[in-house]
Design a protein around this motif. Structure first.
Motif, PDB file in Angstrom:
ATOM      1  N   LEU A  61     -24.536 -42.269  51.301  1.00  0.00           N
ATOM      2  CA  LEU A  61     -25.551 -41.238  51.039  1.00  0.00           C
ATOM      3  C   LEU A  61     -25.980 -40.576  52.326  1.00  0.00           C
ATOM      4  CD1 LEU A  61     -27.342 -43.471  48.559  1.00  0.00           C
ATOM      5  CD2 LEU A  61     -26.515 -41.189  48.009  1.00  0.00           C
ATOM      6  N   GLY A  63     -28.655 -37.922  53.903  1.00  0.00           N
ATOM      7  CA  GLY A  63     -29.839 -37.075  53.770  1.00  0.00           C
ATOM      8  C   GLY A  63     -29.806 -36.043  54.884  1.00  0.00           C
ATOM      9  N   GLY A  64     -30.825 -36.058  55.742  1.00  0.00           N
ATOM     10  CA  GLY A  64     -30.866 -35.118  56.852  1.00  0.00           C
ATOM     11  C   GLY A  64     -30.077 -35.583  58.062  1.00  0.00           C
ATOM     12  N   ALA A  66     -30.769 -37.849  60.194  1.00  0.00           N
ATOM     13  CA  ALA A  66     -31.664 -37.975  61.348  1.00  0.00           C
ATOM     14  C   ALA A  66     -31.797 -39.407  61.858  1.00  0.00           C
ATOM     15  CB  ALA A  66     -33.048 -37.414  60.995  1.00  0.00           C
ATOM     16  N   THR A  82     -27.473 -34.903  49.840  1.00  0.00           N
ATOM     17  CA  THR A  82     -28.524 -34.498  48.905  1.00  0.00           C
ATOM     18  C   THR A  82     -29.187 -33.166  49.272  1.00  0.00           C
ATOM     19  OG1 THR A  82     -29.971 -36.024  50.130  1.00  0.00           O
ATOM     20  CG2 THR A  82     -29.126 -36.798  48.023  1.00  0.00           C
ATOM     21  N   VAL A 150     -41.466 -36.138  61.694  1.00  0.00           N
ATOM     22  CA  VAL A 150     -40.305 -37.000  61.411  1.00  0.00           C
ATOM     23  C   VAL A 150     -39.285 -36.148  60.654  1.00  0.00           C
ATOM     24  CG1 VAL A 150     -39.476 -39.030  60.155  1.00  0.00           C
ATOM     25  CG2 VAL A 150     -41.678 -39.109  61.324  1.00  0.00           C
ATOM     26  N   PRO A 151     -38.090 -35.957  61.219  1.00  0.00           N
ATOM     27  CA  PRO A 151     -37.114 -35.110  60.522  1.00  0.00           C
ATOM     28  C   PRO A 151     -36.415 -35.854  59.390  1.00  0.00           C
ATOM     29  CG  PRO A 151     -36.250 -35.816  62.653  1.00  0.00           C
ATOM     30  CD  PRO A 151     -37.613 -36.432  62.507  1.00  0.00           C
ATOM     31  N   GLY A 152     -35.621 -35.147  58.612  1.00  0.00           N
ATOM     32  CA  GLY A 152     -34.861 -35.782  57.533  1.00  0.00           C
ATOM     33  C   GLY A 152     -35.368 -35.352  56.175  1.00  0.00           C
ATOM     34  N   GLN A 153     -34.922 -36.049  55.167  1.00  0.00           N
ATOM     35  CA  GLN A 153     -35.243 -35.701  53.785  1.00  0.00           C
ATOM     36  C   GLN A 153     -36.053 -36.814  53.121  1.00  0.00           C
ATOM     37  OE1 GLN A 153     -31.474 -34.839  51.925  1.00  0.00           O
ATOM     38  NE2 GLN A 153     -31.010 -33.205  53.384  1.00  0.00           N
ATOM     39  N   GLY A 163     -41.816 -43.940  59.315  1.00  0.00           N
ATOM     40  CA  GLY A 163     -43.239 -43.987  59.656  1.00  0.00           C
ATOM     41  C   GLY A 163     -43.471 -44.207  61.127  1.00  0.00           C
ATOM     42  N   ARG A 205     -29.758 -48.990  46.821  1.00  0.00           N
ATOM     43  CA  ARG A 205     -29.543 -48.026  45.735  1.00  0.00           C
ATOM     44  C   ARG A 205     -29.952 -46.620  46.165  1.00  0.00           C
ATOM     45  NH1 ARG A 205     -32.552 -51.184  40.947  1.00  0.00           N
ATOM     46  NH2 ARG A 205     -33.893 -51.712  42.713  1.00  0.00           N
ATOM     47  N   VAL A 207     -31.811 -43.188  46.299  1.00  0.00           N
ATOM     48  CA  VAL A 207     -33.101 -42.628  45.872  1.00  0.00           C
ATOM     49  C   VAL A 207     -32.814 -41.239  45.310  1.00  0.00           C
ATOM     50  CG1 VAL A 207     -35.353 -41.824  46.666  1.00  0.00           C
ATOM     51  CG2 VAL A 207     -34.371 -43.930  47.621  1.00  0.00           C
ATOM     52  N   GLN A 237     -41.539 -38.452  72.612  1.00  0.00           N
ATOM     53  CA  GLN A 237     -40.159 -38.505  72.075  1.00  0.00           C
ATOM     54  C   GLN A 237     -39.405 -37.217  72.422  1.00  0.00           C
ATOM     55  OE1 GLN A 237     -40.268 -39.134  67.816  1.00  0.00           O
ATOM     56  NE2 GLN A 237     -41.071 -41.218  67.983  1.00  0.00           N
ATOM     57  N   GLY A 245     -33.060 -40.464  66.449  1.00  0.00           N
ATOM     58  CA  GLY A 245     -34.302 -41.230  66.336  1.00  0.00           C
ATOM     59  C   GLY A 245     -34.181 -42.562  67.056  1.00  0.00           C
ATOM     60  N   LYS A 323     -28.528 -46.155  61.476  1.00  0.00           N
ATOM     61  CA  LYS A 323     -27.396 -46.571  60.638  1.00  0.00           C
ATOM     62  C   LYS A 323     -26.096 -46.093  61.265  1.00  0.00           C
ATOM     63  CE  LYS A 323     -30.185 -48.248  57.642  1.00  0.00           C
ATOM     64  NZ  LYS A 323     -30.400 -49.672  57.549  1.00  0.00           N
TER      65      LYS A 323
HETATM   66  C1  LIG Z   1     -36.397 -36.607  66.991  1.00  0.00           C
HETATM   67  C2  LIG Z   1     -36.494 -37.683  65.924  1.00  0.00           C
HETATM   68  C3  LIG Z   1     -37.706 -38.314  65.712  1.00  0.00           C
HETATM   69  C4  LIG Z   1     -37.802 -39.323  64.750  1.00  0.00           C
HETATM   70  N1  LIG Z   1     -39.004 -39.940  64.566  1.00  0.00           N
HETATM   71  C5  LIG Z   1     -39.118 -40.915  63.637  1.00  0.00           C
HETATM   72  C6  LIG Z   1     -40.360 -41.586  63.435  1.00  0.00           C
HETATM   73  O1  LIG Z   1     -41.364 -41.297  64.086  1.00  0.00           O
HETATM   74  N2  LIG Z   1     -40.411 -42.553  62.487  1.00  0.00           N
HETATM   75  C7  LIG Z   1     -39.318 -42.893  61.728  1.00  0.00           C
HETATM   76  O2  LIG Z   1     -39.422 -43.770  60.860  1.00  0.00           O
HETATM   77  N3  LIG Z   1     -38.137 -42.273  61.907  1.00  0.00           N
HETATM   78  C8  LIG Z   1     -38.003 -41.293  62.836  1.00  0.00           C
HETATM   79  N4  LIG Z   1     -36.796 -40.682  63.016  1.00  0.00           N
HETATM   80  C9  LIG Z   1     -35.634 -41.101  62.219  1.00  0.00           C
HETATM   81  C10 LIG Z   1     -35.463 -40.314  60.916  1.00  0.00           C
HETATM   82  O3  LIG Z   1     -36.138 -39.096  60.966  1.00  0.00           O
HETATM   83  C11 LIG Z   1     -35.952 -41.103  59.713  1.00  0.00           C
HETATM   84  O4  LIG Z   1     -35.350 -42.378  59.626  1.00  0.00           O
HETATM   85  C12 LIG Z   1     -35.668 -40.352  58.419  1.00  0.00           C
HETATM   86  O5  LIG Z   1     -36.393 -40.939  57.379  1.00  0.00           O
HETATM   87  C13 LIG Z   1     -34.190 -40.348  58.056  1.00  0.00           C
HETATM   88  O6  LIG Z   1     -34.033 -39.549  56.914  1.00  0.00           O
HETATM   89  P1  LIG Z   1     -32.671 -38.773  56.646  1.00  0.00           P
HETATM   90  O7  LIG Z   1     -32.817 -38.031  55.359  1.00  0.00           O
HETATM   91  O8  LIG Z   1     -32.295 -37.975  57.824  1.00  0.00           O
HETATM   92  O9  LIG Z   1     -31.684 -40.004  56.450  1.00  0.00           O
HETATM   93  P2  LIG Z   1     -30.187 -40.124  56.990  1.00  0.00           P
HETATM   94  O10 LIG Z   1     -30.187 -40.187  58.470  1.00  0.00           O
HETATM   95  O11 LIG Z   1     -29.335 -39.116  56.333  1.00  0.00           O
HETATM   96  O12 LIG Z   1     -29.819 -41.569  56.420  1.00  0.00           O
HETATM   97  C14 LIG Z   1     -30.436 -42.728  56.955  1.00  0.00           C
HETATM   98  C15 LIG Z   1     -30.128 -43.886  56.007  1.00  0.00           C
HETATM   99  O13 LIG Z   1     -30.725 -43.622  54.745  1.00  0.00           O
HETATM  100  C16 LIG Z   1     -29.722 -43.581  53.725  1.00  0.00           C
HETATM  101  N5  LIG Z   1     -30.078 -42.520  52.762  1.00  0.00           N
HETATM  102  C17 LIG Z   1     -30.127 -41.191  52.979  1.00  0.00           C
HETATM  103  N6  LIG Z   1     -30.493 -40.570  51.847  1.00  0.00           N
HETATM  104  C18 LIG Z   1     -30.657 -41.535  50.903  1.00  0.00           C
HETATM  105  C19 LIG Z   1     -31.010 -41.539  49.527  1.00  0.00           C
HETATM  106  N7  LIG Z   1     -31.275 -40.411  48.856  1.00  0.00           N
HETATM  107  N8  LIG Z   1     -31.092 -42.725  48.890  1.00  0.00           N
HETATM  108  C20 LIG Z   1     -30.838 -43.901  49.536  1.00  0.00           C
HETATM  109  N9  LIG Z   1     -30.472 -43.959  50.821  1.00  0.00           N
HETATM  110  C21 LIG Z   1     -30.395 -42.781  51.501  1.00  0.00           C
HETATM  111  C22 LIG Z   1     -28.417 -43.273  54.445  1.00  0.00           C
HETATM  112  O14 LIG Z   1     -27.292 -43.708  53.695  1.00  0.00           O
HETATM  113  C23 LIG Z   1     -28.618 -44.044  55.731  1.00  0.00           C
HETATM  114  O15 LIG Z   1     -28.360 -45.405  55.513  1.00  0.00           O
HETATM  115  C24 LIG Z   1     -36.677 -39.676  63.974  1.00  0.00           C
HETATM  116  C25 LIG Z   1     -35.454 -38.994  64.174  1.00  0.00           C
HETATM  117  C26 LIG Z   1     -35.366 -38.020  65.135  1.00  0.00           C
HETATM  118  C27 LIG Z   1     -34.056 -37.321  65.325  1.00  0.00           C
END
Ligand SMILES: Cc1cc2nc3c(=O)[nH]c(=O)nc-3n(C[C@H](O)[C@H](O)[C@H](O)COP(=O)(O)OP(=O)(O)OC[C@H]3O[C@@H](n4cnc5c(N)ncnc54)[C@H](O)[C@@H]3O)c2cc1C
Length: 336
Positions: A61, A63-64, A66, A82, A150-153, A163, A205, A207, A237, A245, A323
């Motif tokens: 999966l 997401g963003g 990130a 997604t 916090v970037p991403g989806q 968090g 699983r 989301v 950061q 991240g 990851k």
């Molecule tokens: C500059 C920067 C600052 C950041 N600051 C923070 C912070 O302060 N706190 C923090 O917690 N994180 C931080 N992060 C990390 C990141 O933003 C978070 O972990 C975010 O929640 C990841 O979301 P994503 O959609 O990008 O997930 P992805 O990077 O796409 O995926 C991460 C994991 O989640 C899984 N995943 C993705 N989508 C789904 C779904 N729909 N269902 C189930 N699993 C899924 C993926 O398979 C992978 O295992 C930061 C990142 C950056 C680049």
């Protein structure tokens, strides 16, 4: 594993073969996905998931991107992205959490209704975190200011329980919809979930969406808190650089004398390390930055180097938060 028709039209949603993944991650490294599926709705997601499993693949999966490092080369199998499932809406008033995910207040009615009466938002997995926070702020919904920046989806944020020191994603969750192996959906209420630090504990699983409940507050107060937290985040950061991240989870404070992973890296001289164009951020020891042409191999190696250096000098075995998608890990599902 069943053989896969090489035509994108063989899939039940938008599909790309050999899709570049680097630009879909915030670190900008890595190669291609053999198949990238892009469902636009939860129903399309279900069809895509089932189609992948019928062909013998366990989908990854995306997401963003990130918190992800994608390997160089071709990642075998299926990635479901997604991005297109990006809807955020206010649910129909007074419906239960399960129904809320399926119902939307008609636009005209929504304008007339006081947002404070039912301070909930429904998000599909691909809604971006900044879009969610903007919507919450505009409606006067407080609760997620602590994760501003916090970037991403939402799907990734829920799965990772994103968090920081001012709060976590799950603080506002009322209900999460996840998918089972067979593609059926199940709803998990907050009271029945057990989210952990940077891990929602959902058994891997997918989301699909979530219902979030907020605390109505004046918009100005929410905006002020967001600005304050964002300002702080920008000073500690490397938010404008290519990173994934935090590399490591913070260790148990009892083991590390309260030192964060970033501080440990800093104390053992980890900020001096680099591999190719991958460096440790001078601003934050727990961030690896791609300064331009880094490869996934550079990043993986630097991550291991940092882990080993901290272990040698302090005896602390840091655990990866980021990851890692390795091309050698082929995820297969039984086919009938
Ligand atoms: C500059 C920067 C600052 C950041 N600051 C923070 C912070 O302060 N706190 C923090 O917690 N994180 C931080 N992060 C990390 C990141 O933003 C978070 O972990 C975010 O929640 C990841 O979301 P994503 O959609 O990008 O997930 P992805 O990077 O796409 O995926 C991460 C994991 O989640 C899984 N995943 C993705 N989508 C789904 C779904 N729909 N269902 C189930 N699993 C899924 C993926 O398979 C992978 O295992 C930061 C990142 C950056 C680049």
């Amino acid at each position: 594993m069943a053989s896969v028709d090489s035509s994108p039209s063989a899939w039940p949603c938008a599909a790309l073969r050999d899709a570049d993944l680097a630009r879909r991650t915030t670190l900008r490294v890595g190669g291609q996905a053999e198949w990238l599926l892009e469902p636009a709705t939860p129903e399309e997601f279900q069809d895509a998931w089932r189609a992948a499993r019928e062909r013998g693949f366990v989908p990854r999966l995306l997401g963003g991107g990130a918190n992800l490092v994608v390997d160089d080369g071709v990642l075998p199998g299926v990635v479901i992205a997604t991005d297109r499932m990006r809807r955020i809406f206010r649910p129909f008033p007074e419906v239960s959490g399960e129904e809320a995910l399926n119902s939307e207040t008609p636009r005209g009615e929504m304008v007339q209704r006081d947002p404070a009466e039912d301070p909930r938002l429904v998000c599909w997995a691909g809604a971006t975190m900044p879009a969610l926070l903007r919507s919450a702020r505009e409606l006067g919904y407080s609760g997620l200011e602590g994760i501003v920046g916090v970037p991403g989806q939402v799907g990734g944020g829920v799965a990772m329980n994103a968090g920081g020191k001012w709060g976590d994603m799950w603080d506002c969750i009322e209900l999460v919809r996840v998918g089972n192996d067979d593609g059926s959906f199940v709803d998990i209420a907050r009271a029945d979930a057990d989210p952990l630090y940077r891990n929602a504990n959902l058994g891997g699983r997918p989301v699909i969406g979530a219902v979030l409940r907020f605390d109505p507050q004046p918009k100005l107060l929410i905006q002020e808190r967001m600005s304050e937290y964002l300002l702080h985040k920008r000073t500690v950061q490397p938010v404008t650089e290519w990173s994934a991240g935090c590399v490591f989870k913070n260790p148990d404070p009892e083991i590390s004398d309260g030192r964060s992973a970033g501080r440990l890296v800093d104390e053992v001289g980890g900020k001096e390390l680099s591999r190719g164009a991958a460096i440790v951020s001078p601003l934050h020891g727990n961030f690896i930055v791609n300064t331009g042409q880094a490869t996934a191999t550079d990043v993986f190696t630097l991550m291991e180097d940092l882990h080993d250096l901290v272990a040698q000098k302090t005896g602390i075995d840091l655990v990866f938060e980021v990851k890692r998608w390795r091309a050698q890990d082929v995820l297969t599902a039984p086919t009938s």
